[in-house]
Write a protein that holds these residues in place. Sequence first.
Motif, PDB file in Angstrom:
ATOM      1  N   LEU A  38       0.854  -1.401   0.043  1.00  0.00           N
ATOM      2  CA  LEU A  38       0.004  -0.084   0.161  1.00  0.00           C
ATOM      3  C   LEU A  38       0.757   1.232  -0.078  1.00  0.00           C
ATOM      4  CD1 LEU A  38      -2.579  -1.145   2.819  1.00  0.00           C
ATOM      5  CD2 LEU A  38      -2.773  -1.096   0.240  1.00  0.00           C
ATOM      6  N   ARG A  39       0.258   2.186  -0.516  1.00  0.00           N
ATOM      7  CA  ARG A  39       0.964   3.568  -0.391  1.00  0.00           C
ATOM      8  C   ARG A  39       1.238   3.970   1.085  1.00  0.00           C
ATOM      9  NH1 ARG A  39      -3.422   6.594  -4.253  1.00  0.00           N
ATOM     10  NH2 ARG A  39      -2.388   6.104  -6.143  1.00  0.00           N
ATOM     11  N   GLY A  40       2.265   4.481   1.492  1.00  0.00           N
ATOM     12  CA  GLY A  40       3.037   4.722   2.818  1.00  0.00           C
ATOM     13  C   GLY A  40       3.418   3.672   3.299  1.00  0.00           C
ATOM     14  N   GLU A  41       3.593   2.305   3.008  1.00  0.00           N
ATOM     15  CA  GLU A  41       4.046   1.339   3.643  1.00  0.00           C
ATOM     16  C   GLU A  41       5.495   1.130   3.348  1.00  0.00           C
ATOM     17  OE1 GLU A  41       2.447  -3.455   3.991  1.00  0.00           O
ATOM     18  OE2 GLU A  41       1.677  -2.092   2.274  1.00  0.00           O
ATOM     19  N   THR A  42       6.149   0.403   4.230  1.00  0.00           N
ATOM     20  CA  THR A  42       7.607  -0.249   3.812  1.00  0.00           C
ATOM     21  C   THR A  42       7.574  -1.456   3.479  1.00  0.00           C
ATOM     22  OG1 THR A  42       8.525   1.495   5.267  1.00  0.00           O
ATOM     23  CG2 THR A  42       9.862  -0.400   4.751  1.00  0.00           C
ATOM     24  N   TYR A  43       7.983  -1.936   2.250  1.00  0.00           N
ATOM     25  CA  TYR A  43       8.102  -3.306   1.722  1.00  0.00           C
ATOM     26  C   TYR A  43       9.449  -3.889   1.684  1.00  0.00           C
ATOM     27  CZ  TYR A  43       7.026  -7.504  -0.868  1.00  0.00           C
ATOM     28  OH  TYR A  43       7.110  -8.882  -1.392  1.00  0.00           O
ATOM     29  N   SER A  44       9.606  -4.875   2.107  1.00  0.00           N
ATOM     30  CA  SER A  44      11.201  -5.661   1.979  1.00  0.00           C
ATOM     31  C   SER A  44      11.087  -7.160   1.634  1.00  0.00           C
ATOM     32  CB  SER A  44      11.688  -5.630   3.502  1.00  0.00           C
ATOM     33  OG  SER A  44      11.515  -4.524   4.232  1.00  0.00           O
ATOM     34  N   PHE A  45      12.334  -7.252   0.953  1.00  0.00           N
ATOM     35  CA  PHE A  45      12.783  -8.395   0.470  1.00  0.00           C
ATOM     36  C   PHE A  45      14.144  -8.888   0.479  1.00  0.00           C
ATOM     37  CE2 PHE A  45      12.632  -5.865  -3.254  1.00  0.00           C
ATOM     38  CZ  PHE A  45      14.006  -6.112  -3.903  1.00  0.00           C
ATOM     39  N   GLN A  46      14.656  -9.832   0.267  1.00  0.00           N
ATOM     40  CA  GLN A  46      16.060 -10.206   0.469  1.00  0.00           C
ATOM     41  C   GLN A  46      16.701 -10.635  -0.886  1.00  0.00           C
ATOM     42  OE1 GLN A  46      17.332 -12.098   4.305  1.00  0.00           O
ATOM     43  NE2 GLN A  46      15.015 -12.727   4.071  1.00  0.00           N
ATOM     44  N   MET A  47      17.949 -10.400  -1.056  1.00  0.00           N
ATOM     45  CA  MET A  47      18.732 -11.004  -2.573  1.00  0.00           C
ATOM     46  C   MET A  47      19.777 -11.675  -1.584  1.00  0.00           C
ATOM     47  SD  MET A  47      20.539  -9.186  -5.523  1.00  0.00           S
ATOM     48  CE  MET A  47      21.482 -10.335  -6.765  1.00  0.00           C
ATOM     49  N   ALA A  48      19.432 -13.118  -1.586  1.00  0.00           N
ATOM     50  CA  ALA A  48      20.390 -14.054  -1.174  1.00  0.00           C
ATOM     51  C   ALA A  48      21.546 -14.299  -2.225  1.00  0.00           C
ATOM     52  CB  ALA A  48      19.682 -15.285  -0.716  1.00  0.00           C
ATOM     53  N   TYR A  49      22.685 -14.603  -1.532  1.00  0.00           N
ATOM     54  CA  TYR A  49      23.973 -14.757  -2.733  1.00  0.00           C
ATOM     55  C   TYR A  49      24.824 -15.794  -1.828  1.00  0.00           C
ATOM     56  CZ  TYR A  49      26.493 -11.692   0.352  1.00  0.00           C
ATOM     57  OH  TYR A  49      27.018 -11.086   1.372  1.00  0.00           O
ATOM     58  N   ARG A  50      25.366 -16.567  -2.950  1.00  0.00           N
ATOM     59  CA  ARG A  50      26.203 -17.679  -2.210  1.00  0.00           C
ATOM     60  C   ARG A  50      27.385 -17.680  -3.551  1.00  0.00           C
ATOM     61  NH1 ARG A  50      24.617 -23.756  -1.526  1.00  0.00           N
ATOM     62  NH2 ARG A  50      23.820 -23.594  -3.583  1.00  0.00           N
ATOM     63  N   THR A  51      28.786 -17.833  -2.956  1.00  0.00           N
ATOM     64  CA  THR A  51      29.895 -18.116  -3.981  1.00  0.00           C
ATOM     65  C   THR A  51      30.420 -19.397  -3.713  1.00  0.00           C
ATOM     66  OG1 THR A  51      31.192 -17.114  -2.425  1.00  0.00           O
ATOM     67  CG2 THR A  51      30.161 -15.214  -3.553  1.00  0.00           C
ATOM     68  N   ASN A  52      31.197 -19.522  -4.850  1.00  0.00           N
ATOM     69  CA  ASN A  52      32.061 -20.915  -4.616  1.00  0.00           C
ATOM     70  C   ASN A  52      33.418 -20.571  -4.460  1.00  0.00           C
ATOM     71  OD1 ASN A  52      29.582 -22.353  -5.477  1.00  0.00           O
ATOM     72  ND2 ASN A  52      30.062 -22.187  -7.632  1.00  0.00           N
ATOM     73  N   ILE A  53      33.763 -19.436  -4.397  1.00  0.00           N
ATOM     74  CA  ILE A  53      35.248 -18.859  -4.087  1.00  0.00           C
ATOM     75  C   ILE A  53      34.964 -17.717  -3.153  1.00  0.00           C
ATOM     76  CG2 ILE A  53      36.348 -19.938  -6.108  1.00  0.00           C
ATOM     77  CD1 ILE A  53      36.088 -17.188  -7.257  1.00  0.00           C
ATOM     78  N   HIS A  54      36.128 -17.380  -2.773  1.00  0.00           N
ATOM     79  CA  HIS A  54      36.122 -16.128  -1.604  1.00  0.00           C
ATOM     80  C   HIS A  54      36.219 -15.009  -2.700  1.00  0.00           C
ATOM     81  CE1 HIS A  54      38.098 -13.220   1.434  1.00  0.00           C
ATOM     82  NE2 HIS A  54      37.058 -13.883   1.813  1.00  0.00           N
ATOM     83  N   MET A  55      35.186 -14.109  -2.476  1.00  0.00           N
ATOM     84  CA  MET A  55      35.116 -12.739  -3.309  1.00  0.00           C
ATOM     85  C   MET A  55      34.968 -11.721  -2.208  1.00  0.00           C
ATOM     86  SD  MET A  55      32.309 -13.925  -6.110  1.00  0.00           S
ATOM     87  CE  MET A  55      32.419 -14.979  -7.448  1.00  0.00           C
TER      88      MET A  55
END
Length: 179
Positions: A38-55
């Motif tokens: 809704l207008r005036g609301e805060t909406y949140s989501f996540q971007m999950a990430y995983r690596t195979n090497i140290h970055m």
Amino acid sequence: METTYPADQLETRIVSSLTKVFADEELQALPQHSGSALRGETYSFQMAYRTNIHMRSLQVHVESELLPHIELRTVELAPAEFVNYHDADEFVLRMTPGLYPDPLFPLNNERGLTGYPYQWRSVWVSVKIPVDTAAGIFDIAVAITDSQGNPLARENFALEVIPAALPEQKSHIQRSRVG
């Protein structure tokens, strides 16, 4: 000397803000690429990430009409020693002590994100929707690049702003007077 990383070494997934992204277990949450608010609301989501090497020094970029209203934070890990009582039901997240995803810290793009091999981590995306925002669907693209701007991953999220606002909330708690 700057380091470039191959894009196939980074896996990403948009997930709900209700998902706990544990570093040491496989991410079971299904991708979530849309939501509504809704207008005036805060909406949140996540971007999950995983690596195979140290970055190191991974940069996060957002493209959206709503960019001035978007805040990015990293979900950090907190030690938890006492996570439940001996008679807990089967609905608890875990029965063991360990590192739990909990505190949110402002994303520092000067330092960037660190990808630890084979650990899921996440970036918390909050959209504070102004009350005068037009109704409609707004695209939010979240991208991760190396420190030189080379693309490694990109996820898209569609946020529908509904043409209504929640009324001002009123508390029904009565204050007691002491003395």
